[in-house]
Design an enzyme around this catalytic site. Sequence first.
Site, mmCIF file in Angstrom:
data_model
loop_
_atom_site.group_PDB
_atom_site.id
_atom_site.type_symbol
_atom_site.label_atom_id
_atom_site.label_comp_id
_atom_site.label_asym_id
_atom_site.label_seq_id
_atom_site.Cartn_x
_atom_site.Cartn_y
_atom_site.Cartn_z
ATOM 1 N N LEU A 75 0.790 -1.227 0.000
ATOM 2 C CA LEU A 75 0.000 0.000 0.000
ATOM 3 C C LEU A 75 0.826 1.283 0.000
ATOM 4 C CD1 LEU A 75 -2.851 -1.099 2.451
ATOM 5 C CD2 LEU A 75 -2.675 -1.487 -0.011
ATOM 6 N N CYS A 76 2.159 1.186 0.015
ATOM 7 C CA CYS A 76 2.987 2.381 -0.145
ATOM 8 C C CYS A 76 2.989 2.781 -1.618
ATOM 9 C CB CYS A 76 4.430 2.121 0.292
ATOM 10 S SG CYS A 76 4.685 2.227 2.057
ATOM 11 N N HIS A 77 2.944 4.081 -1.849
ATOM 12 C CA HIS A 77 2.983 4.590 -3.213
ATOM 13 C C HIS A 77 4.416 4.547 -3.747
ATOM 14 C CE1 HIS A 77 -0.702 6.421 -1.602
ATOM 15 N NE2 HIS A 77 -1.118 6.396 -2.853
ATOM 16 N N MET A 113 8.076 6.334 5.332
ATOM 17 C CA MET A 113 8.338 4.902 5.145
ATOM 18 C C MET A 113 9.652 4.668 4.408
ATOM 19 S SD MET A 113 6.084 3.479 6.858
ATOM 20 C CE MET A 113 6.726 1.860 6.508
ATOM 21 N N GLU A 114 9.987 5.540 3.476
ATOM 22 C CA GLU A 114 11.246 5.408 2.758
ATOM 23 C C GLU A 114 12.434 5.660 3.699
ATOM 24 O OE1 GLU A 114 8.084 5.476 -0.078
ATOM 25 O OE2 GLU A 114 8.449 6.771 1.643
ATOM 26 N N ASP A 128 24.415 -8.202 8.615
ATOM 27 C CA ASP A 128 24.774 -9.269 7.685
ATOM 28 C C ASP A 128 26.278 -9.332 7.464
ATOM 29 O OD1 ASP A 128 24.284 -11.354 5.718
ATOM 30 O OD2 ASP A 128 24.805 -9.834 4.232
#
Length: 159
Positions: A75-77, A113-114, A128
């Site tokens: 749902l993120c654009h 969000m980014e 990692d």
Amino acid sequence: MSSFSHVNQSGEANMVDVSDKQQSKRVASAESFIEMSAETLALIVSGGHHKGDVFATARIAGIQAAKQTSMLIPLCHPLMLSKVQVDFEVDADNQRIRIISTCKLTGQTGVEMEALTAASVAALTLFDMCKAVDPAMVITGTRVLTKEGGKTGHWQANS
């Protein structure tokens, strides 16, 4: 508190329609921390890790992740980011690295969000690259620090 915007009136997941929103400059920053042994931190800082420049690899991973956020988070654009920056602060006293990300664009939706994705994936990349040396590392404190733009304007996290 307002209702969730990603749920429609029937309670179903819904991508928010931003087509009627005005474009504005949007900026968000986020942070994440990775805690590790003093030996691992010294290895990273000295550049002596056998995998090479750990910071450079984590920076690139964070930038790439920000650009892929809409592929990772439902749902993120998809956004046309104009800037992604990933920086590191070594905190030797607390045996950790602080990752700070900043994302910018001119658009119709925010970039929180980014920024979160960039900081998170940079931390995961550090993990990692160093897990063979220090499998007990811990990633903590991922959060939005600031956001600017849109109808809600400027917001800043409490210290």
